[in-house]
Scaffold this active site. Structure first.
Site, PDB file in Angstrom:
ATOM      1  N   ASN A 288       0.862  -1.188   0.000  1.00 54.95           N
ATOM      2  CA  ASN A 288       0.000   0.000   0.000  1.00 54.95           C
ATOM      3  C   ASN A 288       0.898   1.237   0.000  1.00 54.95           C
ATOM      4  O   ASN A 288       1.523   1.552   1.009  1.00 54.95           O
ATOM      5  CB  ASN A 288      -0.887  -0.032   1.261  1.00 54.95           C
ATOM      6  CG  ASN A 288      -1.665   1.262   1.444  1.00 54.95           C
ATOM      7  OD1 ASN A 288      -1.836   2.045   0.515  1.00 54.95           O
ATOM      8  ND2 ASN A 288      -2.137   1.501   2.662  1.00 54.95           N
TER       9      ASN A 288
ATOM     10  N   LYS B 135       0.113   4.317  -0.193  1.00 58.42           N
ATOM     11  CA  LYS B 135      -0.503   5.516   0.392  1.00 58.42           C
ATOM     12  C   LYS B 135      -0.245   6.717  -0.541  1.00 58.42           C
ATOM     13  O   LYS B 135      -0.199   6.544  -1.750  1.00 58.42           O
ATOM     14  CB  LYS B 135       0.009   5.767   1.811  1.00 58.42           C
ATOM     15  CG  LYS B 135       0.005   4.505   2.673  1.00 58.42           C
ATOM     16  CD  LYS B 135       0.207   4.790   4.107  1.00 58.42           C
ATOM     17  CE  LYS B 135       0.416   3.484   4.852  1.00 58.42           C
ATOM     18  NZ  LYS B 135       0.256   3.614   6.277  1.00 58.42           N
TER      19      LYS B 135
ATOM     20  N   HIS C 238      -9.327   0.917   5.261  1.00 55.45           N
ATOM     21  CA  HIS C 238      -7.994   1.113   5.845  1.00 55.45           C
ATOM     22  C   HIS C 238      -8.110   2.036   7.057  1.00 55.45           C
ATOM     23  O   HIS C 238      -8.942   2.946   7.072  1.00 55.45           O
ATOM     24  CB  HIS C 238      -7.046   1.710   4.794  1.00 55.45           C
ATOM     25  CG  HIS C 238      -5.625   1.726   5.268  1.00 55.45           C
ATOM     26  ND1 HIS C 238      -5.132   2.737   6.060  1.00 55.45           N
ATOM     27  CD2 HIS C 238      -4.611   0.845   5.096  1.00 55.45           C
ATOM     28  CE1 HIS C 238      -3.856   2.477   6.340  1.00 55.45           C
ATOM     29  NE2 HIS C 238      -3.515   1.329   5.766  1.00 55.45           N
TER      30      HIS C 238
ATOM     31  N   GLU D 271      -6.513   4.507   7.996  1.00 53.43           N
ATOM     32  CA  GLU D 271      -6.428   5.952   7.721  1.00 53.43           C
ATOM     33  C   GLU D 271      -7.748   6.476   7.170  1.00 53.43           C
ATOM     34  O   GLU D 271      -8.126   7.623   7.400  1.00 53.43           O
ATOM     35  CB  GLU D 271      -5.246   6.227   6.783  1.00 53.43           C
ATOM     36  CG  GLU D 271      -3.928   6.101   7.547  1.00 53.43           C
ATOM     37  CD  GLU D 271      -2.785   5.501   6.758  1.00 53.43           C
ATOM     38  OE1 GLU D 271      -2.793   5.575   5.526  1.00 53.43           O
ATOM     39  OE2 GLU D 271      -1.864   4.948   7.408  1.00 53.43           O
TER      40      GLU D 271
ATOM     41  N   GLU E 214      -5.147  -5.157  10.693  1.00 50.67           N
ATOM     42  CA  GLU E 214      -4.133  -4.119  10.848  1.00 50.67           C
ATOM     43  C   GLU E 214      -4.383  -3.356  12.143  1.00 50.67           C
ATOM     44  O   GLU E 214      -5.175  -2.403  12.170  1.00 50.67           O
ATOM     45  CB  GLU E 214      -4.191  -3.143   9.674  1.00 50.67           C
ATOM     46  CG  GLU E 214      -3.872  -3.774   8.340  1.00 50.67           C
ATOM     47  CD  GLU E 214      -3.312  -2.737   7.382  1.00 50.67           C
ATOM     48  OE1 GLU E 214      -2.211  -2.946   6.887  1.00 50.67           O
ATOM     49  OE2 GLU E 214      -3.965  -1.705   7.152  1.00 50.67           O
TER      50      GLU E 214
ATOM     51  N   GLY F 150       2.658   2.053  10.634  1.00 44.92           N
ATOM     52  CA  GLY F 150       3.591   3.165  10.466  1.00 44.92           C
ATOM     53  C   GLY F 150       4.314   3.564  11.739  1.00 44.92           C
ATOM     54  O   GLY F 150       4.931   4.624  11.811  1.00 44.92           O
TER      55      GLY F 150
ATOM     56  N   SER G 135       3.690  -2.326  10.229  1.00 47.90           N
ATOM     57  CA  SER G 135       5.146  -2.327  10.375  1.00 47.90           C
ATOM     58  C   SER G 135       5.790  -3.663   9.999  1.00 47.90           C
ATOM     59  O   SER G 135       6.729  -4.123  10.650  1.00 47.90           O
ATOM     60  CB  SER G 135       5.545  -1.899  11.794  1.00 47.90           C
ATOM     61  OG  SER G 135       5.076  -0.586  12.053  1.00 47.90           O
TER      62      SER G 135
ATOM     63  N   GLY H 158       5.015   1.312   4.544  1.00 44.93           N
ATOM     64  CA  GLY H 158       6.316   1.940   4.344  1.00 44.93           C
ATOM     65  C   GLY H 158       7.339   1.077   3.623  1.00 44.93           C
ATOM     66  O   GLY H 158       8.045   1.550   2.727  1.00 44.93           O
TER      67      GLY H 158
HETATM   68  C1  PEP Z   1      -0.536   0.033   5.886  1.00 49.04           C
HETATM   69  O1  PEP Z   1      -0.487   1.129   5.378  1.00 49.04           O
HETATM   70  O2  PEP Z   1      -1.514  -0.700   5.649  1.00 49.04           O
HETATM   71  C2  PEP Z   1       0.553  -0.385   6.767  1.00 49.04           C
HETATM   72  C3  PEP Z   1       0.474  -1.543   7.358  1.00 49.04           C
HETATM   73  O3  PEP Z   1       1.613   0.475   6.902  1.00 49.04           O
HETATM   74  P1  PEP Z   1       3.067   0.145   7.547  1.00 49.04           P
HETATM   75  O4  PEP Z   1       3.536  -1.155   6.956  1.00 49.04           O
HETATM   76  O5  PEP Z   1       3.923   1.296   7.170  1.00 49.04           O
HETATM   77  O6  PEP Z   1       2.868   0.013   9.035  1.00 49.04           O
END
Ligand code: PEP
Length: 251
Positions: free
Chosen positions: A9, A11, A95, A97, A167, A173, A213, A235
Site C-alpha cells: 500500500n 498511500k 484502511h 487511515e 491491521e 507506520g 510495520s 512503508g
Molecule cells: C498500511 O499502510 O496498511 C501499513 C500496514 O503500513 P506500515 O507497513 O507502514 O505500518
C-alpha cells in the site's frame, strides 16, 4: 494452506518516475516466485500507467479506496467501475487511515464493499483496533463489529473475492509490530467469525493478511503464524530493496 498474499500500500507516496522504477524492479523478480501472490496499491492517478507497466506480470494492481456510489454528482470521488476501467483489479476498503483520518464508518465501508464487488473488483477489507481499544480489552469486540458490518449482505459466493487484512492501528507506520502471538490470536478469532458468518470452507479459504510495520526482518516470523496468510505492507513497500525481501521471505 492458502497461497501467501503480499500487498504493498503506497498511500500518498512516490511520484510517477519513482512508481514506475519500483514496479519495473518488482516485475523483474516477482515472476520467479510462483508460490506467492503480489499486489501493489498506487495512488489513483498512477493506476492507469502502473497497470500498463505491469501487463503480463503476475503482480496485480489495486486502488487504495473507492466511492460507495456507482456514479453521479460526487465531486472528488472515484467510482469502482472507473478503477476497473484503468486496470485495477482490487481495492482496499476500510484502511485505518480512511476510518480514523477521514471518519469512514462501518456502514459506508460496507456500501463500498458491495459497490466494489459489483464493479468486478476484488476487495481487501481492513479491520483493526486502536491502542486504547486493545488496552481496554476490546480488541475482539472491535474487529468483530468491523468484520460483521463490513461484510453485511455479502454472499458466500463472493467471499472468494474478499481478503481480510488485520491491521492493528497502533502498529501501522509506528515500527511497533504485533507479536506473532498477538497476530495469531486475532487472526484465529477472525477466522472463527468467518466460519460463523459463512462456513468452515469459506473461513479456511479466505486469506487474512497481517498489516502493521511489516519489514524484511519480521515477515518470516509473522508468516509462520497459523492463520496469517499474507501481509499488507505500507512503508516497506515503497522501495524494491525493502519490499523484495518481504515478497521473497523464506517460509
Ligand atoms: C498500511 O499502510 O496498511 C501499513 C500496514 O503500513 P506500515 O507497513 O507502514 O505500518
Amino acid at each position: 494452506m492458502n497461497t501467501p498474499f503480499l500487498a504493498g500500500n503506497w498511500k500518498m507516496n512516490l511520484d510517477r518516475r519513482a512508481a514506475l522504477e519500483l514496479v519495473e524492479a518488482l516485475a523483474g523478480r516477482v515472476g520467479e516466485r510462483r508460490d506467492v501472490d503480489v499486489a501493489v496499491f498506487p495512488p489513483f492517478v498512477y493506476l492507469d500507467e502502473i497497470s500498463r507497466a505491469l501487463m503480463g506480470s503476475p503482480i496485480r494492481v489495486g486502488a487504495q479506496n473507492c466511492c460507495d456510489e456507482e456514479s453521479g454528482a460526487f465531486t472528488g470521488e472515484v467510482a469502482a467501475s472507473m478503477l476497473a476501467d484503468v486496470g485495477a483489479e482490487l481495492v482496499l476498503i476500510g484502511h485505518s487511515e480512511r476510518r480514523h483520518v477521514y471518519g469512514e464508518g462501518d456502514e459506508l465501508i460496507c456500501r463500498k464493499v458491495h459497490t466494489a464487488l459489483g464493479a468486478g473488483l476484488d476487495v481487501i477489507l481492513c479491520v483493526g483496533e486502536t491502542i486504547d481499544e486493545r488496552e481496554s480489552g476490546r480488541t475482539e469486540q472491535v474487529v468483530a463489529t468491523q468484520l460483521r458490518a463490513g461484510l453485511e449482505g455479502i454472499a458466500e459466493g463472493d467471499m472468494a473475492r474478499v481478503t481480510i487484512a488485520y491491521e492493528p492501528v497502533w502498529a501501522i507506520g509506528t515500527g511497533h509490530t504485533a507479536t506473532a502471538a498477538q497476530a495469531g490470536e486475532v487472526h484465529a478469532y477472525l477466522r472463527g467469525l468467518l466460519e460463523g458468518l459463512y462456513s468452515e470452507s469459506v473461513a479456511a479459504a479466505t486469506r487474512i493478511q497481517y498489516g502493521g510495520s511489516v519489514k524484511a526482518d519480521n515477515v518470516a516470523e509473522l508468516m509462520a503464524v497459523t492463520d496469517v496468510d499474507g501481509a499488507l505492507v505500507g512503508g516497506a513497500s515503497l522501495k524494491p530493496e525493502s519490499f523484495l525481501p518481504i515478497i521473497e521471505f523464506q517460509g
